[in-house]
Design an enzyme around this catalytic site. Structure first.
Site, PDB file in Angstrom:
ATOM      1  CG  HIS A  77      -1.703   1.186   1.470  1.00  0.00           C
ATOM      2  ND1 HIS A  77      -1.408   2.076   2.484  1.00  0.00           N
ATOM      3  CD2 HIS A  77      -2.787   1.692   0.836  1.00  0.00           C
ATOM      4  CE1 HIS A  77      -2.270   3.076   2.458  1.00  0.00           C
ATOM      5  NE2 HIS A  77      -3.120   2.864   1.474  1.00  0.00           N
TER       6      HIS A  77
ATOM      7  CD  GLU B 121      -2.416   2.572  -3.845  1.00  0.00           C
ATOM      8  OE1 GLU B 121      -2.943   3.703  -3.866  1.00  0.00           O
ATOM      9  OE2 GLU B 121      -2.826   1.641  -3.113  1.00  0.00           O
ATOM     10  CG  HIS B 122      -0.209   6.089  -0.736  1.00  0.00           C
ATOM     11  ND1 HIS B 122      -0.782   7.137  -0.051  1.00  0.00           N
ATOM     12  CD2 HIS B 122      -1.143   5.103  -0.740  1.00  0.00           C
ATOM     13  CE1 HIS B 122      -1.997   6.800   0.343  1.00  0.00           C
ATOM     14  NE2 HIS B 122      -2.232   5.568  -0.056  1.00  0.00           N
TER      15      HIS B 122
ATOM     16  CD  GLU C 153      -4.727   5.672   3.483  1.00  0.00           C
ATOM     17  OE1 GLU C 153      -5.138   4.634   2.955  1.00  0.00           O
ATOM     18  OE2 GLU C 153      -3.863   6.418   2.965  1.00  0.00           O
TER      19      GLU C 153
END
Length: 430
Positions: free
Chosen positions: A70, A73-74, A146
């Protein structure tokens, strides 16, 4: 030059063109004549569960910090020249996004113009990582916030509680975003190691759907791919030695909700295969779930009219190569009573068996939904990328559905839904 193979489905009146580039990249293009929108996904077979592996050419295992897929991905949206990928897309009228699941990381766009230009942006930024100590440190703060939001999200915590109760060792029990502590261990070096292993084109797939010509797009893609040869060796992945039993039969957490939320599910006892066999299991379970838990089922009527569930009740099937489950979720002031009634309702149907007429009705309805989905470009693209790494073809559905019989469904019903392999996750009001 990329050579495409044409796959036609006469019933659907749809064509799919597939190819494998010299780099090993899987490419699939579905022309949709007359459609104004185009949609593309560039995905890698790398998700949150891939945290322990041996890279091609290596002999020792690598352990990754939880949440790195994740995080990566960012970070891929960061460009060396400081430019903004989203602004580049906007100049060509495209909306872009990305997501990380348990098994796939995918980058996508949809647009009504300039398909080739937008495809160029997609291929360029995904193939050019740029990680520095500074931008990694900055992202740790952003993703930390997040993670805090997910910690307070009742739906997400309900599911993670469910998965944590169901699995002993399989990393699907670990949050996709990781924890603040785990992402603090991510460095630019671990990101590059991760990228070089999993973003090798032989571990990736590109899917495009819209009013496009495969031949012209094929030559354009060929020019934009930086990797020209297939990687030598395979990635060896390790997911633990998962037993048949569940880890914990009941999981509870208090959050800011007005009514208790529940997720009740059964662990899959039959794993270890992919392709058409996996799709058949998925379709069988979908038919069974509709008959057991759908709005026309006796069990649903008893739960709803008795006031045991508030509003609707959703069922879900998860069928992966090495794990799976069926789950029910909803709101109830008496989740334990719902569990008892579900166990009792399933037992009755296991004893009497499903009825042929009901089975045929649900099979026809599911086939109709399958045909209808080809009008939804987004749905087709996401289904393709979710299934391709499990060796399931987009056009397999009708022929596999034909193989499903009353006998195979009753056999699956009796072997799958065992109360001893059930988990109840509950979010209670604080």
């Amino acid at each position: 030059m990329i050579q495409f193979t044409k796959h036609e489905d006469a019933t659907l009146k749809e064509c799919l063109y597939t190819a494998q580039h010299d780099s090993g990249l899987k490419i699939a293009i579905m022309p949709k004549k007359g459609y104004s929108k185009s949609y593309a996904i560039f995905g890698t077979h790398f998700g949150s569960v891939d945290n322990l592996f041996i890279a091609p050419g290596k002999t020792e295992k690598t352990m990754l910090p939880d949440g790195i897929a994740h995080f990566l991905e960012h970070k891929l949206f960061e460009q060396p020249d400081g430019s903004n990928v989203f602004e580049s897309y906007a100049k060509h009228g495209a909306n872009a996004n990305a997501y990380t699941s348990f098994h796939v990381t995918a980058y996508l766009f949809e647009s009504t113009q300039d398909v080739q230009e937008n495809l160029g942006i997609l291929l360029d930024f995904v193939q050019k990582p740029y990680f520095t100590d500074e931008n990694v440190s900055k992202e740790q703060g952003i993703i930390g916030q997040e993670i805090g939001m997910y910690d307070d999200d009742p739906d997400w915590q309900l599911m993670m509680g469910f998965l944590g109760g169901m699995f002993h060792e399989h990393p699907v029990r670990i949050d996709i975003a990781g924890t603040v502590e785990s992402i603090s261990k991510i460095t630019k070096e671990t990101l590059y190691d991760c990228y070089n292993t999993f973003y090798n084109l032989s571990n990736m797939c590109l899917f495009i759907i819209g009013d496009v010509a495969p031949e012209s797009l094929g030559s354009f893609i060929d020019e934009r791919l930086l990797q020209k040869e297939k990687a030598v060796g395979e990635i060896k992945r390790f997911y633990g030695d998962e037993p048949m039993s569940v880890y914990q039969k009941e999981v509870r957490k208090k959050l800011d909700v007005s009514v208790p939320m529940f997720m009740l599910g059964f662990k899959d006892p039959d794993c270890g295969y992919d392709g058409r066999e996996l799709l058949k299991k998925d379709l069988e379970l979908s038919v069974i779930c509709e008959l057991l838990f759908g709005k026309t089922s006796p069990l649903y009527t008893d739960l709803y009219e008795g006031g045991y569930i508030l509003g609707g009740m959703d069922s879900e099937t998860a069928c992966e190569v090495l794990y799976g489950y069926v789950s029910l979720s909803g709101e109830s002031r008496q989740p334990e009573k719902v569990r008892d009634m579900v166990f009792e309702g399933i037992k009755k149907v296991q004893e009497t068996g499903l009825l042929d007429a009901d089975v045929e009705r649900v099979k026809r309805a599911m086939t109709g939904q399958y045909i209808k989905q080809f009008n939804n470009l987004n749905a087709v693209a996401h289904q393709y990328i979710a299934q391709v790494f499990n060796d399931v073809s987009l056009f397999d559905f009708p022929s596999v559905m034909e193989e499903i019989t009353l006998d195979s469904l009753n056999k699956r019903l009796r072997s799958y839904f065992d109360p001893e392999r059930a988990v109840l996750s509950v979010i209670e009001p604080q």
